[in-house]
Design a protein around this motif. Sequence first.
Motif, short mmCIF file in Angstrom:
data_model
loop_
_atom_site.label_atom_id
_atom_site.label_comp_id
_atom_site.label_asym_id
_atom_site.label_seq_id
_atom_site.Cartn_x
_atom_site.Cartn_y
_atom_site.Cartn_z
N THR A 12 -0.74 -1.69 -5.78
CA THR A 12 -2.04 -1.37 -4.98
C THR A 12 -2.98 -2.53 -5.41
O THR A 12 -3.74 -2.78 -4.39
CB THR A 12 -2.49 0.11 -5.61
N TYR A 37 0.80 -1.22 0.07
CA TYR A 37 0.12 -0.06 -0.08
C TYR A 37 1.00 1.46 -0.11
O TYR A 37 0.53 2.26 -0.81
CB TYR A 37 -1.06 0.00 1.17
N CYS A 76 -7.97 0.97 -5.21
CA CYS A 76 -8.49 0.21 -3.87
C CYS A 76 -9.69 -0.37 -3.94
O CYS A 76 -10.27 -1.24 -3.21
CB CYS A 76 -8.16 0.99 -2.76
N ALA A 89 -1.79 -5.24 -2.97
CA ALA A 89 -2.26 -4.89 -1.59
C ALA A 89 -3.83 -5.18 -1.60
O ALA A 89 -4.30 -5.76 -0.42
CB ALA A 89 -1.88 -3.47 -1.36
N SER A 90 -4.42 -4.83 -2.43
CA SER A 90 -5.99 -5.01 -2.35
C SER A 90 -6.47 -6.45 -2.17
O SER A 90 -7.33 -6.98 -1.58
CB SER A 90 -6.74 -4.36 -3.46
#
Length: 382
Positions: free
Chosen positions: A210, A133, A149, A213-214
Amino acid sequence: MEEARKQPSCTTSTEAKEILPTENMKTPLQSNARWLRTYKWWFQVAIYILFLLSGQAVGTLLGRLYFDKGGNSTWLATLTLTMGFPMLLPFLFHSSLQNHNADYSRVQQPSVLVLTSIYVFLGLCTAGDSVLYSLGLKYLPVSTYSLICASQLAFNAVFAFFLNAQKLTFFIINSLVLLTISSIILVIHNDTEDSSNNSKNKYTLGIICTVAASALYAFVLSFTELMFQKILKSKTFRVIIDLTFYESLVATLAIVVGLFASGEWKSLKSEMQDFRLGKVSYIMTFLWTGISWQVFNIGCNGLIFKVSSLFSNVISVVGLPVDPVLAVVVFHDKVTAAKVVSLLLALWGFMSYAYQQYLDDLKAKAKRKCPREVTEDSITEI
């Protein structure tokens, strides 16, 4: 026989008394107690929603502020996502949480080894997720970062299907498709104005980090719900505090190791001196970012505990459009056509999911009113 078939299964008062005698014999005191329990539940859910949305918005904006005003340490930015756990110490050691919880003492607690394994696993996953993130927020504008996100809801639904037995209906699948397309639009559309301060490779790296990370965040949510269902069964606020505290503690230790191993700690002193808002602002930005994300963690785990991981993620996605709006005001991010279309698709996807929740709520109410029909349907399905 024909007259019997014409009689609805849940309409006559005689049948209602036979089926649900306790419902019809409830005293005003019992009704008031039930209303108070419902009110208390909604109040707690509302508080957790407020924690999640406010923590997420403030934490994201402060994180972007750190990079915009001269901060460059990925590991330090990552540390702010988890280092706020000491603020939970008063709750952790409060006597009322330890000695006056009948539910906590009545339910058989898992062993120390099991709890330690859960906290370490979730903590390491959180540490890795926080690094991803931070890289995404470092290389992307807040608006682009926040909209990407939104893909975490799609990942969460998939993990919830396998780990939490979440049913994937038409409206939920529609929500997943729309949210996925919403993120793909931003991946394809590399806005040259937004990426003027970063190379194209860094912009792409920010998007990949990102999205990754999601996905990892969605897995952590679903796994946390599974732990609440199967192992952490006590329905108390202390369980939420314990999980949030120890998970953040493990994640913080892992990130500190990464900070020293990478050598970034050597440049922190000069970074603080060169911070364009001053040394005090540098420290306050670092401090309040950590507090904001810890408030977010409490709200997130609280919603998982009270409702579900998917609901917690939905509320998080609802708050994502707030970040781009604030970013336009605070950081003067560009509002492009791709971002507008992506935002509209994300909102459409959320509305589709919300409508499915509305249908599920109506179905649950119908089942409570007509237990005989529910029993017959269940027998038919079996």
